[in-house]
Motif scaffolding. Sequence first.
Motif, mmCIF file in Angstrom:
data_model
loop_
_atom_site.group_PDB
_atom_site.id
_atom_site.type_symbol
_atom_site.label_atom_id
_atom_site.label_comp_id
_atom_site.label_asym_id
_atom_site.label_seq_id
_atom_site.Cartn_x
_atom_site.Cartn_y
_atom_site.Cartn_z
ATOM 1 N N THR A 1 -25.507 -71.149 22.720
ATOM 2 C CA THR A 1 -27.666 -70.729 22.298
ATOM 3 C C THR A 1 -28.236 -70.105 23.294
ATOM 4 O O THR A 1 -28.624 -69.084 23.627
ATOM 5 C CB THR A 1 -28.076 -71.417 21.151
ATOM 6 O OG1 THR A 1 -27.795 -73.279 22.171
ATOM 7 C CG2 THR A 1 -27.114 -71.823 19.968
ATOM 8 N N MET A 2 -28.340 -71.193 24.119
ATOM 9 C CA MET A 2 -29.601 -71.339 25.291
ATOM 10 C C MET A 2 -29.059 -70.695 26.185
ATOM 11 O O MET A 2 -30.183 -69.550 26.864
ATOM 12 C CB MET A 2 -29.893 -72.466 25.653
ATOM 13 C CG MET A 2 -31.152 -73.049 24.739
ATOM 14 S SD MET A 2 -33.211 -72.038 24.899
ATOM 15 C CE MET A 2 -32.870 -72.675 26.783
ATOM 16 N N GLY A 3 -27.202 -70.958 26.188
ATOM 17 C CA GLY A 3 -27.213 -70.677 27.315
ATOM 18 C C GLY A 3 -25.830 -68.772 27.429
ATOM 19 O O GLY A 3 -25.499 -68.313 29.096
ATOM 20 N N LEU A 4 -26.359 -68.331 26.167
ATOM 21 C CA LEU A 4 -26.251 -67.365 26.241
ATOM 22 C C LEU A 4 -27.569 -65.962 25.786
ATOM 23 O O LEU A 4 -27.381 -65.069 25.233
ATOM 24 C CB LEU A 4 -25.194 -67.236 24.862
ATOM 25 C CG LEU A 4 -23.885 -67.246 25.402
ATOM 26 C CD1 LEU A 4 -22.627 -67.057 24.137
ATOM 27 C CD2 LEU A 4 -23.148 -67.081 26.294
ATOM 28 N N MET A 5 -28.270 -66.899 26.078
ATOM 29 C CA MET A 5 -29.723 -66.517 25.433
ATOM 30 C C MET A 5 -30.198 -64.671 26.207
ATOM 31 O O MET A 5 -30.794 -63.881 25.454
ATOM 32 C CB MET A 5 -31.079 -67.422 25.932
ATOM 33 C CG MET A 5 -32.590 -66.998 25.707
ATOM 34 S SD MET A 5 -33.644 -67.911 26.329
ATOM 35 C CE MET A 5 -33.515 -68.157 27.770
ATOM 36 N N ALA A 6 -29.808 -64.481 27.177
ATOM 37 C CA ALA A 6 -29.834 -63.515 27.394
ATOM 38 C C ALA A 6 -29.447 -62.311 27.321
ATOM 39 O O ALA A 6 -30.391 -61.190 26.162
ATOM 40 C CB ALA A 6 -30.124 -63.265 29.503
ATOM 41 N N ILE A 7 -28.641 -62.577 25.837
ATOM 42 C CA ILE A 7 -27.277 -61.794 26.004
ATOM 43 C C ILE A 7 -28.064 -60.980 24.862
ATOM 44 O O ILE A 7 -28.270 -60.325 23.862
ATOM 45 C CB ILE A 7 -26.648 -62.476 25.439
ATOM 46 C CG1 ILE A 7 -24.914 -62.346 26.568
ATOM 47 C CG2 ILE A 7 -25.402 -61.374 24.321
ATOM 48 C CD1 ILE A 7 -23.908 -62.674 25.733
ATOM 49 N N TYR A 8 -28.603 -62.264 24.071
ATOM 50 C CA TYR A 8 -29.641 -62.005 22.590
ATOM 51 C C TYR A 8 -30.419 -61.406 22.409
ATOM 52 O O TYR A 8 -30.602 -60.484 21.994
ATOM 53 C CB TYR A 8 -29.782 -63.140 21.772
ATOM 54 C CG TYR A 8 -28.330 -64.270 21.422
ATOM 55 C CD1 TYR A 8 -27.017 -63.632 20.775
ATOM 56 C CD2 TYR A 8 -27.989 -65.627 22.007
ATOM 57 C CE1 TYR A 8 -26.132 -64.496 20.833
ATOM 58 C CE2 TYR A 8 -27.602 -65.697 21.729
ATOM 59 C CZ TYR A 8 -26.426 -65.580 21.457
ATOM 60 O OH TYR A 8 -24.934 -66.481 20.900
ATOM 61 N N ALA A 9 -31.574 -62.068 23.627
ATOM 62 C CA ALA A 9 -33.037 -61.070 24.187
ATOM 63 C C ALA A 9 -32.136 -59.635 24.448
ATOM 64 O O ALA A 9 -33.083 -58.496 24.112
ATOM 65 C CB ALA A 9 -33.191 -61.260 24.983
ATOM 66 N N SER A 10 -31.648 -59.252 25.516
ATOM 67 C CA SER A 10 -31.456 -57.899 25.117
ATOM 68 C C SER A 10 -30.734 -57.100 24.984
ATOM 69 O O SER A 10 -31.211 -56.000 24.796
ATOM 70 C CB SER A 10 -29.837 -58.080 26.229
ATOM 71 O OG SER A 10 -29.336 -56.572 26.725
ATOM 72 N N PHE A 11 -29.962 -57.403 23.739
ATOM 73 C CA PHE A 11 -29.905 -56.639 22.399
ATOM 74 C C PHE A 11 -31.270 -56.622 21.345
ATOM 75 O O PHE A 11 -31.192 -55.285 20.818
ATOM 76 C CB PHE A 11 -29.095 -57.104 21.414
ATOM 77 C CG PHE A 11 -28.796 -56.332 20.229
ATOM 78 C CD1 PHE A 11 -27.479 -54.938 19.750
ATOM 79 C CD2 PHE A 11 -29.537 -56.770 19.360
ATOM 80 C CE1 PHE A 11 -27.976 -54.257 19.147
ATOM 81 C CE2 PHE A 11 -29.902 -55.548 18.133
ATOM 82 C CZ PHE A 11 -28.617 -54.756 17.688
ATOM 83 N N ALA A 12 -32.089 -57.347 20.957
ATOM 84 C CA ALA A 12 -33.311 -57.263 20.472
ATOM 85 C C ALA A 12 -34.374 -56.506 21.851
ATOM 86 O O ALA A 12 -35.221 -55.910 20.626
ATOM 87 C CB ALA A 12 -34.005 -59.317 20.475
ATOM 88 N N MET A 13 -34.684 -56.179 22.437
ATOM 89 C CA MET A 13 -35.427 -55.983 23.660
ATOM 90 C C MET A 13 -35.048 -54.749 23.224
ATOM 91 O O MET A 13 -36.256 -54.096 23.059
ATOM 92 C CB MET A 13 -35.692 -56.209 24.894
ATOM 93 C CG MET A 13 -35.634 -57.460 24.681
ATOM 94 S SD MET A 13 -36.175 -58.356 26.825
ATOM 95 C CE MET A 13 -34.633 -58.284 27.258
ATOM 96 N N GLY A 14 -34.199 -53.993 23.496
ATOM 97 C CA GLY A 14 -33.497 -52.775 23.426
ATOM 98 C C GLY A 14 -33.958 -52.334 22.289
ATOM 99 O O GLY A 14 -34.149 -50.757 22.069
ATOM 100 N N ASP A 15 -33.485 -52.689 20.541
ATOM 101 C CA ASP A 15 -33.991 -52.870 19.939
ATOM 102 C C ASP A 15 -35.015 -52.239 19.391
ATOM 103 O O ASP A 15 -35.730 -51.039 18.822
ATOM 104 C CB ASP A 15 -33.214 -53.636 18.619
ATOM 105 C CG ASP A 15 -33.873 -53.268 17.187
ATOM 106 O OD1 ASP A 15 -32.684 -52.437 16.808
ATOM 107 O OD2 ASP A 15 -34.750 -53.851 17.058
ATOM 108 N N SER A 16 -36.070 -53.003 20.156
ATOM 109 C CA SER A 16 -37.516 -53.117 19.831
ATOM 110 C C SER A 16 -37.962 -51.587 20.083
ATOM 111 O O SER A 16 -38.804 -50.705 20.210
ATOM 112 C CB SER A 16 -38.538 -54.523 20.914
ATOM 113 O OG SER A 16 -39.635 -53.983 19.844
#
Length: 439
Positions: free
Chosen positions: A74-89
């Motif tokens: 979760t926290m250890g891969l946070m940038a992965i999740y954020a990367s997709f969500a930011m790109g989507d937005s």
Amino acid sequence: MQTFLKWIEFKLMPPMTKIGMQRHMVAIRNGVISTLSLILIGSFILVFANFPIPAVAAWLAPYTGNLTIPFRITMGLMAIYASFAMGDSLAKSYKLDGVTGGVLSLAAFLTLTVPLNVDATLIKGGGQGIGWVLPMQYLGGAGMFSAILTMIFAVEVYRWFIEHNITIKMPDGVPDAVGRSFGALFPAGFIIIFLWIVRVLLNFDINTFIMNIFKPIADIMGNNIFGAIVPMLFIHLLWAAGVHGMNIIGSIVRPMWLMMLDANMAAMADGKPLTKLPYVAPEQFYQWTVTMGGAGVTLSLVIILFTCKAKYLRDMAKLCILPGVFNINEPLIFGMPLMMNPIFTIPFIVNPIILTITSYGAVKLGLVNGFVANVPWTLPAPVGAYLATGNDWRVVVLVLVNLTIAGLIYYPFVKMYDKQMLDEEAKATMKKSVEVPAV
């Protein structure tokens, strides 16, 4: 005071608002917020795995590695999740396909991390190799800046290809998912090949380069008293003018706050004492020891309002006390009001600065634990502070001391405002009593 408020409204507020509402800043904010549920889960797991009771901690010690796996994914891969969500937005803000924008952003970000082939010769004892793996060092909070930059690069390249009609168009009747895949083929190829050349052929480690640039800034914000004060100053200057300061300033500094929290959590997972963590002031530092009840430390203000003689202020106290306990203070800011109110501008801005100083000193000197967990912001301050510091009872004392300090600062201003409101209520009552009823 009026001149100062006008300066905030007409000079400071417009550029800050423009920055906060800029599409890339909004995409960053939306993307980071979308990871909040995972951050909360990872935080709770880490606190549990490092239980504050020695006997329980000793019992859990053999299982710590397995217990912290949810934290690492979760926290250890946070940038992965954020990367997709930011790109989507960001893609959606351009009226482009959000899923494609997210996938391209994620691919660009992962291209910065070179896989390693872990074969049997690298494993102690000559065990069986596990093949290609991705190092996790920059996949969490430490890679957030890289994720932001690659997201912007990927979506802007995607937009350029679409605007210049450099795409593969599929015939009607082809499923949307297939059409999106082929439509993104050219921008995806350019993005991945370009970053592969930079990262692999030229051996330019973008993650390390970005960290070397931003780490001094994070160190100033997280481990310097003046750097810790600056965000609170600007957030509350904007709030005093009626603008949501956290939405604007938070969009700018939250990636650095997340990096600080990630470093603290990683240090805790590695067994470092909670009074010797890398950073003093991630976002949770302010949330639980500075802005109790909301911006301006208004929980103290609400409590004092119960002592007022003016009926309106007592009614405001009754209305705002329950939301205030759960850190919601918009009814007070806009209803009392606190914004554009010359009487309360000084304590509203000064209180968070004073409490930042006291809290910074307490954490820096090891009087309380540092902050290692992102717990729900709607928890009452003592509870949230206790959980966010790895269950440290001493931080509850700090919260109560800070609330008392804030109350003492607010008190003379409340009495001044109470007198003003009493006079207005008396005039209103007198005017009503002399009015002649219409026939």
